[in-house]
Design a protein around this motif. Structure first.
Motif, PDB file in Angstrom:
ATOM      1  N   LEU A  39       0.842  -1.189   0.000  1.00 51.98           N
ATOM      2  CA  LEU A  39       0.000   0.000   0.000  1.00 51.98           C
ATOM      3  C   LEU A  39       0.878   1.240   0.000  1.00 51.98           C
ATOM      4  O   LEU A  39       1.961   1.253   0.595  1.00 51.98           O
ATOM      5  N   ASP A  40       0.419   2.292  -0.627  1.00 55.27           N
ATOM      6  CA  ASP A  40       1.149   3.550  -0.645  1.00 55.27           C
ATOM      7  C   ASP A  40       1.301   4.085   0.780  1.00 55.27           C
ATOM      8  O   ASP A  40       0.337   4.083   1.556  1.00 55.27           O
ATOM      9  N   PRO A  41       2.505   4.543   1.167  1.00 57.85           N
ATOM     10  CA  PRO A  41       2.725   5.030   2.537  1.00 57.85           C
ATOM     11  C   PRO A  41       1.771   6.141   2.953  1.00 57.85           C
ATOM     12  O   PRO A  41       1.332   6.194   4.108  1.00 57.85           O
ATOM     13  N   GLY A  42       1.428   7.017   2.018  1.00 57.77           N
ATOM     14  CA  GLY A  42       0.535   8.109   2.355  1.00 57.77           C
ATOM     15  C   GLY A  42      -0.871   7.643   2.686  1.00 57.77           C
ATOM     16  O   GLY A  42      -1.597   8.306   3.431  1.00 57.77           O
ATOM     17  N   VAL A  43      -1.252   6.506   2.131  1.00 59.23           N
ATOM     18  CA  VAL A  43      -2.580   5.950   2.387  1.00 59.23           C
ATOM     19  C   VAL A  43      -2.581   5.105   3.654  1.00 59.23           C
ATOM     20  O   VAL A  43      -3.427   5.261   4.531  1.00 59.23           O
ATOM     21  N   ARG A  44      -1.596   4.221   3.757  1.00 61.17           N
ATOM     22  CA  ARG A  44      -1.605   3.228   4.834  1.00 61.17           C
ATOM     23  C   ARG A  44      -1.267   3.814   6.194  1.00 61.17           C
ATOM     24  O   ARG A  44      -1.622   3.243   7.230  1.00 61.17           O
ATOM     25  N   SER A  45      -0.547   4.934   6.227  1.00 62.46           N
ATOM     26  CA  SER A  45      -0.063   5.456   7.514  1.00 62.46           C
ATOM     27  C   SER A  45      -1.180   5.986   8.396  1.00 62.46           C
ATOM     28  O   SER A  45      -0.944   6.272   9.574  1.00 62.46           O
ATOM     29  N   ARG A  46      -2.388   6.102   7.851  1.00 58.50           N
ATOM     30  CA  ARG A  46      -3.511   6.583   8.654  1.00 58.50           C
ATOM     31  C   ARG A  46      -4.671   5.588   8.666  1.00 58.50           C
ATOM     32  O   ARG A  46      -5.792   5.952   9.027  1.00 58.50           O
ATOM     33  N   ASN A  47      -4.409   4.347   8.255  1.00 59.45           N
ATOM     34  CA  ASN A  47      -5.440   3.324   8.391  1.00 59.45           C
ATOM     35  C   ASN A  47      -4.803   2.036   8.909  1.00 59.45           C
ATOM     36  O   ASN A  47      -3.593   1.975   9.101  1.00 59.45           O
ATOM     37  N   ARG A  48      -5.614   1.016   9.118  1.00 55.93           N
ATOM     38  CA  ARG A  48      -5.106  -0.226   9.700  1.00 55.93           C
ATOM     39  C   ARG A  48      -5.130  -1.372   8.692  1.00 55.93           C
ATOM     40  O   ARG A  48      -5.100  -2.538   9.057  1.00 55.93           O
ATOM     41  N   GLU A  49      -5.168  -1.026   7.420  1.00 53.77           N
ATOM     42  CA  GLU A  49      -5.152  -2.049   6.378  1.00 53.77           C
ATOM     43  C   GLU A  49      -3.768  -2.669   6.281  1.00 53.77           C
ATOM     44  O   GLU A  49      -2.751  -2.030   6.583  1.00 53.77           O
ATOM     45  N   GLU A  50      -3.720  -3.922   5.815  1.00 54.89           N
ATOM     46  CA  GLU A  50      -2.442  -4.619   5.705  1.00 54.89           C
ATOM     47  C   GLU A  50      -1.535  -3.913   4.708  1.00 54.89           C
ATOM     48  O   GLU A  50      -1.962  -3.573   3.598  1.00 54.89           O
ATOM     49  N   VAL A  51      -0.298  -3.697   5.102  1.00 55.58           N
ATOM     50  CA  VAL A  51       0.659  -2.959   4.275  1.00 55.58           C
ATOM     51  C   VAL A  51       1.109  -3.791   3.075  1.00 55.58           C
ATOM     52  O   VAL A  51       1.051  -3.343   1.931  1.00 55.58           O
ATOM     53  N   ASN A  52       1.580  -5.002   3.328  1.00 53.50           N
ATOM     54  CA  ASN A  52       2.022  -5.870   2.237  1.00 53.50           C
ATOM     55  C   ASN A  52       0.812  -6.499   1.560  1.00 53.50           C
ATOM     56  O   ASN A  52      -0.091  -7.006   2.222  1.00 53.50           O
ATOM     57  N   LEU A  53       0.807  -6.476   0.240  1.00 50.88           N
ATOM     58  CA  LEU A  53      -0.358  -6.932  -0.519  1.00 50.88           C
ATOM     59  C   LEU A  53      -0.179  -8.313  -1.131  1.00 50.88           C
ATOM     60  O   LEU A  53      -1.111  -8.837  -1.740  1.00 50.88           O
ATOM     61  N   GLY A  54       0.991  -8.916  -0.981  1.00 48.78           N
ATOM     62  CA  GLY A  54       1.188 -10.246  -1.526  1.00 48.78           C
ATOM     63  C   GLY A  54       1.655 -10.219  -2.973  1.00 48.78           C
ATOM     64  O   GLY A  54       1.801  -9.168  -3.591  1.00 48.78           O
ATOM     65  N   LEU A  55       1.882 -11.410  -3.515  1.00 50.14           N
ATOM     66  CA  LEU A  55       2.335 -11.564  -4.895  1.00 50.14           C
ATOM     67  C   LEU A  55       1.176 -11.990  -5.787  1.00 50.14           C
ATOM     68  O   LEU A  55       0.238 -12.650  -5.335  1.00 50.14           O
ATOM     69  N   THR A  56       1.255 -11.644  -7.056  1.00 52.48           N
ATOM     70  CA  THR A  56       0.334 -12.206  -8.026  1.00 52.48           C
ATOM     71  C   THR A  56       0.821 -13.615  -8.379  1.00 52.48           C
ATOM     72  O   THR A  56       1.965 -13.987  -8.073  1.00 52.48           O
ATOM     73  N   ALA A  57      -0.028 -14.388  -9.036  1.00 52.90           N
ATOM     74  CA  ALA A  57       0.370 -15.738  -9.454  1.00 52.90           C
ATOM     75  C   ALA A  57       1.578 -15.678 -10.389  1.00 52.90           C
ATOM     76  O   ALA A  57       2.499 -16.499 -10.290  1.00 52.90           O
ATOM     77  N   GLU A  58       1.571 -14.680 -11.273  1.00 53.13           N
ATOM     78  CA  GLU A  58       2.692 -14.556 -12.210  1.00 53.13           C
ATOM     79  C   GLU A  58       3.996 -14.243 -11.471  1.00 53.13           C
ATOM     80  O   GLU A  58       5.049 -14.818 -11.772  1.00 53.13           O
ATOM     81  N   GLN A  59       3.916 -13.335 -10.497  1.00 47.11           N
ATOM     82  CA  GLN A  59       5.113 -13.002  -9.719  1.00 47.11           C
ATOM     83  C   GLN A  59       5.611 -14.211  -8.947  1.00 47.11           C
ATOM     84  O   GLN A  59       6.815 -14.461  -8.867  1.00 47.11           O
ATOM     85  N   ALA A  60       4.680 -14.962  -8.341  1.00 51.70           N
ATOM     86  CA  ALA A  60       5.072 -16.128  -7.547  1.00 51.70           C
ATOM     87  C   ALA A  60       5.742 -17.187  -8.407  1.00 51.70           C
ATOM     88  O   ALA A  60       6.774 -17.758  -8.021  1.00 51.70           O
ATOM     89  N   MET A  61       5.188 -17.457  -9.567  1.00 44.35           N
ATOM     90  CA  MET A  61       5.772 -18.480 -10.448  1.00 44.35           C
ATOM     91  C   MET A  61       7.142 -18.053 -10.953  1.00 44.35           C
ATOM     92  O   MET A  61       8.060 -18.871 -11.069  1.00 44.35           O
ATOM     93  N   GLN A  62       7.274 -16.758 -11.234  1.00 41.99           N
ATOM     94  CA  GLN A  62       8.587 -16.266 -11.683  1.00 41.99           C
ATOM     95  C   GLN A  62       9.620 -16.382 -10.575  1.00 41.99           C
ATOM     96  O   GLN A  62      10.758 -16.818 -10.808  1.00 41.99           O
TER      97      GLN A  62
END
Length: 488
Positions: A39-62
């Motif tokens: 998540l963008d630092p400017g967005v996440r720094s004022r909410n409690r959403e998870e910062v890391n968003l994970g990998l896509t399937a393509e990224q994981a396979m690569q």
């Protein structure tokens, strides 16, 4: 032998396969390591959403393609729960994501949790051949573990590990943190009737009360716990062993083995002037109230104090969690005060990076020596001693040394102390016959995790005095294997 026969023989010789594999591995080694989406630092720094968003399937396979399938996978030597790392990664490479998740669950009760909070950079990834031999970035084992676990959960095809036929033997687990959950999972697989007793109203221990949701969402922990429930593990909350029921009560109820995983929930302080002022609290209290008691809500029955100038004392992961939480709760100035340099910080590099991106101020080589209050007894300032690094201490970190006369005063209205924890003495003191160290930890056989009482085993922070989630899980697995060997 003719030239044609010689060529045919060479083509059939094993070294040809090795040469092909060598060329393929060179291509793999040239693939750059994947970067986690955030998540963008400017967005996440004022909410409690998870910062890391994970990998896509393509990224994981690569990323999985980077694994060189070493004949001697040293990465596994760095995993306290003995995950079959090459196998689950190869499943991802082939696109068989559910099989990858199933492989993880063979040895880990909490793969989605470990993929988020485990310090892979100091364990499995630190043993990767890329680092050991090639001086390149290691395979992103933690990212891939998270991907496989998340894919399974989001697919709705969650597998439940196989469990043996019930053997009629009852086992009690004291504490539902990572050590207790790991132990419970392994014992359930072996056919035992496992009951976990938790003192708080939520299951998960430090995973729930100690780690903010922007790093580990409670919903992720709940799915892992539900998997254990489906394996037959029973959970009883709001039950304090040593108060609600005793060690003798457990025996009377037919429990033949007990695993103590009550953690280290007793905060340490520095014993300096002003620590009793209003607005000075431990990270344990702060995070527990915010994470479990909705204390960030001003309408809560027990709201936590908020501040505009917040100082967090310490440099570990808990300190990072605390200062990032304070920033999210409205602090204009959120500071880390740490007596050593940034290089000596025990916090994960990723957590330090995220804190900086979110606007946290780092006051390294400073140590508080006094807190000053206003007429109402609320903290208003802290006096800091400037430090410099001297010779390395027993932990191989350079010791901080005070610079004579170099003292500064900084305005604060909330101080969160995060300088370590100690085991809660309740469980050890309520079971006669346990051997306990002067620090309050239970003494165990390091190979079996068995205590001085043959039916009581222990692991995690109640033994280590404060460590990582994955080390606690490793203790749980080790204790389960040893207890099973004893009881069978």
């Amino acid at each position: 032998m003719t030239i044609e026969e010689l060529i045919a023989q060479r083509r059939s010789e094993p070294w040809r396969d090795e040469l092909r594999k060598s060329k393929k591995n060179k291509e793999r080694a040239d693939i750059p390591r994947v970067h986690m989406n955030e998540l963008d630092p400017g967005v996440r720094s004022r909410n409690r959403e998870e910062v890391n968003l994970g990998l896509t399937a393509e990224q994981a396979m690569q990323e999985a393609q980077r694994c060189l399938d070493c004949p001697n996978p040293t990465c596994m030597n760095g995993c306290p729960v003995n995950i079959n790392i090459p196998t689950f990664i190869k499943y991802i490479e082939k696109g068989e994501f559910l099989n990858a998740a199933k492989t993880l669950k063979e040895t880990s009760a909490l793969p989605a949790v470990c993929g988020r909070v485990c310090p892979q950079e100091k364990q499995c990834e630190a043993r990767c051949i890329y680092i050991q031999k090639m001086k390149k970035e290691p395979v992103a084992i933690g990212y891939l573990e998270r991907f496989a676990a998340d894919y399974e959960r989001e697919s709705g095809q969650i597998s439940v590990p196989e469990v043996a036929e019930k053997n009629g033997k009852k086992i009690a687990v004291i504490g539902s943190g990572p050590a207790g959950l790991s132990f419970a999972g392994d014992m359930a697989k072996l056919g035992y009737e496992v009951t976990v007793f938790e003192a708080l109203h939520e299951i998960g221990g430090v995973l729930k009360y100690g780690i903010p949701e922007f790093r580990l969402p409670n919903s992720i922990v709940d799915v892992e716990i539900d998997n254990l429930c489906q394996m037959g593990v029973q959970f009883i909350t709001n039950c304090i062993i040593g108060k609600t029921i005793s060690y003798e009560d457990l025996h009377a109820d037919g429990f033949q083995g007990i695993f103590v995983a009550s953690g280290a929930g007793l905060p340490n302080f520095m014993n300096i002037p002003g620590e009793n002022l209003v607005g000075v609290m431990s990270s344990n209290e702060y995070l527990t109230r915010v994470n479990l008691m909705d204390a960030a809500n001003p309408e809560s029955d027990t709201p936590v104090l908020s501040g505009k100038n917040v100082a967090v004392i310490g440099g570990g992961n808990t300190a990072m969690d605390s200062v990032r939480t304070a920033h999210r709760l409205g602090a204009d100035r959120a500071m880390i005060v740490y007596r050593r340099s940034e290089e000596e910080m025990p916090a994960r590099i990723e957590e330090v990076k995220h804190a900086k991106e979110e606007g946290v101020e780092f006051m390294t080589l400073h140590n508080p020596i006094e807190y000053l209050g206003d007429e109402h007894g609320r903290v208003r300032q802290m006096r800091l001693q400037q430090m410099e690094l001297g010779e390395p201490d027993a932990s191989c970190r350079r010791s901080p040394v005070a610079i004579e006369g170099a003292i500064k005063t900084v305005d604060v209205d909330l101080v969160i102390v995060s300088v370590g924890v100690s085991p809660n003495p309740l469980v050890p003191s309520s079971i006669q016959g346990l051997e306990v160290t002067r620090k309050g930890t239970i003494v165990v056989n390091e190979q079996t995790m068995c205590s001085a009482l043959e039916d009581v085993y222990a692991g995690g922070d109640i033994v280590r005095g404060g460590a990582t989630v994955i080390l606690a899980m490793g203790d749980g697995r080790k204790a389960a294997a040893a207890m099973h060997e004893s009881l069978k």
